[in-house]
Scaffold this motif. Sequence first.
Motif, short mmCIF file in Angstrom:
data_model
loop_
_atom_site.label_atom_id
_atom_site.label_comp_id
_atom_site.label_asym_id
_atom_site.label_seq_id
_atom_site.Cartn_x
_atom_site.Cartn_y
_atom_site.Cartn_z
N HIS A 190 0.80 -1.23 0.00
CA HIS A 190 0.00 0.00 0.00
C HIS A 190 0.83 1.28 0.00
O HIS A 190 0.33 2.33 0.41
N LEU A 191 2.08 1.22 -0.49
CA LEU A 191 2.86 2.45 -0.53
C LEU A 191 2.38 3.38 -1.63
O LEU A 191 2.74 4.57 -1.63
N ASP A 192 1.55 2.86 -2.55
CA ASP A 192 0.91 3.74 -3.52
C ASP A 192 -0.02 4.73 -2.81
O ASP A 192 -0.30 5.82 -3.33
N ALA A 225 7.13 4.51 6.94
CA ALA A 225 6.90 5.22 8.20
C ALA A 225 5.45 5.65 8.32
O ALA A 225 4.82 5.47 9.38
N HIS A 226 4.89 6.20 7.25
CA HIS A 226 3.49 6.62 7.29
C HIS A 226 2.55 5.41 7.38
O HIS A 226 1.51 5.47 8.06
N TYR A 227 2.94 4.34 6.70
CA TYR A 227 2.16 3.10 6.76
C TYR A 227 2.12 2.59 8.20
O TYR A 227 1.06 2.22 8.73
N ASP A 272 -2.64 -1.08 -10.85
CA ASP A 272 -3.10 0.12 -10.14
C ASP A 272 -2.85 0.03 -8.64
O ASP A 272 -3.61 0.58 -7.84
N ARG A 273 -1.79 -0.64 -8.27
CA ARG A 273 -1.41 -0.77 -6.87
C ARG A 273 0.09 -0.51 -6.74
O ARG A 273 0.77 -0.26 -7.73
N ASP A 274 0.62 -0.59 -5.55
CA ASP A 274 2.03 -0.35 -5.24
C ASP A 274 2.95 -1.06 -6.24
O ASP A 274 3.08 -2.28 -6.23
#
Length: 517
Positions: free
Chosen positions: A213-215, A221-223, A410-412
């Motif tokens: 989910h880095l996309d 860090a945010h994840y 359409d994903r990471d």
Amino acid sequence: MMAIVKMESHLLISQLHALTSANARIYSDSRQINVGDIFFAYPVGHGVALRDGREYISAALAKGAAAIVFDPIDDLAHEYSEHPLCFAIENLALLAGPLCAEWYGYPGNKLNIIGVTGTNGKTSITQWLSQALDEPNHRVAVMGTLGTGFPGHLKQTGYTTPDAPRLQTQLKELQDSGAQQVVMEISSHALDQRRIAGLDIHCAVFTNLSQDHLDYHGTMAHYGEAKASLYQQPGLEHAVINFDDPFGRELATKLLARNSLEVWGYALKEETFAEYEKFGKRLKRTYIKESSLISNGYDVIFHYEELSSNRMHLPVLGDFNLSNCLAVWTILLTQGISTIDASQRMTKLRPVSGRMELIALNQTQRTAGPLVVVDYAHTPDALSKALLALRPMADQRGGKIWCVFGCGGDRDIGKRSQMGRVAQECADQIIITSDNPRSEDPESIIAMIQSGMLEGQQQVQTIFDRAAAIMAAVRHADIKDIILVAGKGHESTQEIKGKKFDFSDQAHILLAAGGSV
């Protein structure tokens, strides 16, 4: 231009009651609106994941919505500022949960809610936990990737964690159906978008953190911050955390400073807790005391303080699934269940669809065949763990491991080359194919997967058509071999160019083997 009149949120519910029946439902998807329902319209997400419900206000009104509640953050919904059925509430994305909870009479407060987050393992843990807790006099519902409802009777929803209005709507429906407790998967998107705002979580569970989910989140860090925010929910009493995960240990250390919170750590080995003795009884520890791998699972003994479980046979594959089982056992203890009772419940657990699922080939069509496993693994970490779990079994059989997989469109995109490298490191024969390409070109996705692979290491095939890829593996693998078909797991469709087509890995495996069970 006339300024929008903004209503104070605490006055909204009484206004809505004046406009429609107390039985009306609240939705943020205009397609679900029936006459008399309430439509919440606000933007959520960011970047390519941004969705703005205010674009569908006219559609909701046309379907007979009794009221529209919208966010006046900009001029997008200005034309509805003086509409008698429309109410402007600032920061609606943050307030949607509490407002919907108030409308339904706070159903979450009447349910003992257990929330599970983490990159992998959420579905297995929640499904097994609902099975273990559900009894005739204590009904336990589950919400997650496989659907919503009671064990064995799930209604597919197509998402992991619903948006705030739908979440509160479903909690009310589950309560009305007799649920006394709810076990739910909580995704990082849901946490970032505050979908569970207004909900008390009594027990929060963290499984692991690996790239995905880095996309959406941008950085690990945010994840991680999104996952950790689950432990800021009101009403939290128990924190159950995987100590085999580095982020889990870091999270637990911070939480142990909160004296009111009971922290439970689970790990495959007792030694994992060696550096945490300073926390004394503030940290409750569970681990595996004994474990032996047999052909179709593990014989294990779990341990907590001075108490050990009965010896149990758990028909699961891989240390990661053994860890998931230990998490379930640990959660049962937080609910006041004894180690003996918890162990008895564990032995009755049923397999979870698409999670290291063994597929029995039709023995009337072929006298013997490879062992085939379907798993939802769609991240580098999950794929690695699935393949490594099968290696001891392949060695026992004297066979090779085949891996059939792709990556979703359409994903990471960053994880694609990593998954190619993982497959090459852990499998003997590889077939790269399509997953859910969505709007992307499958050939482009496969090229990104291959970019992480070294040439000449082992046989790698590319077969764009997933059905043909599965057939090639089943038909050409030796009877001693093991085939992992990874990425889609329980899914029954494949999304290509905006359309969903019926597609089941399990069905195509059986078809390739010459029939069905």
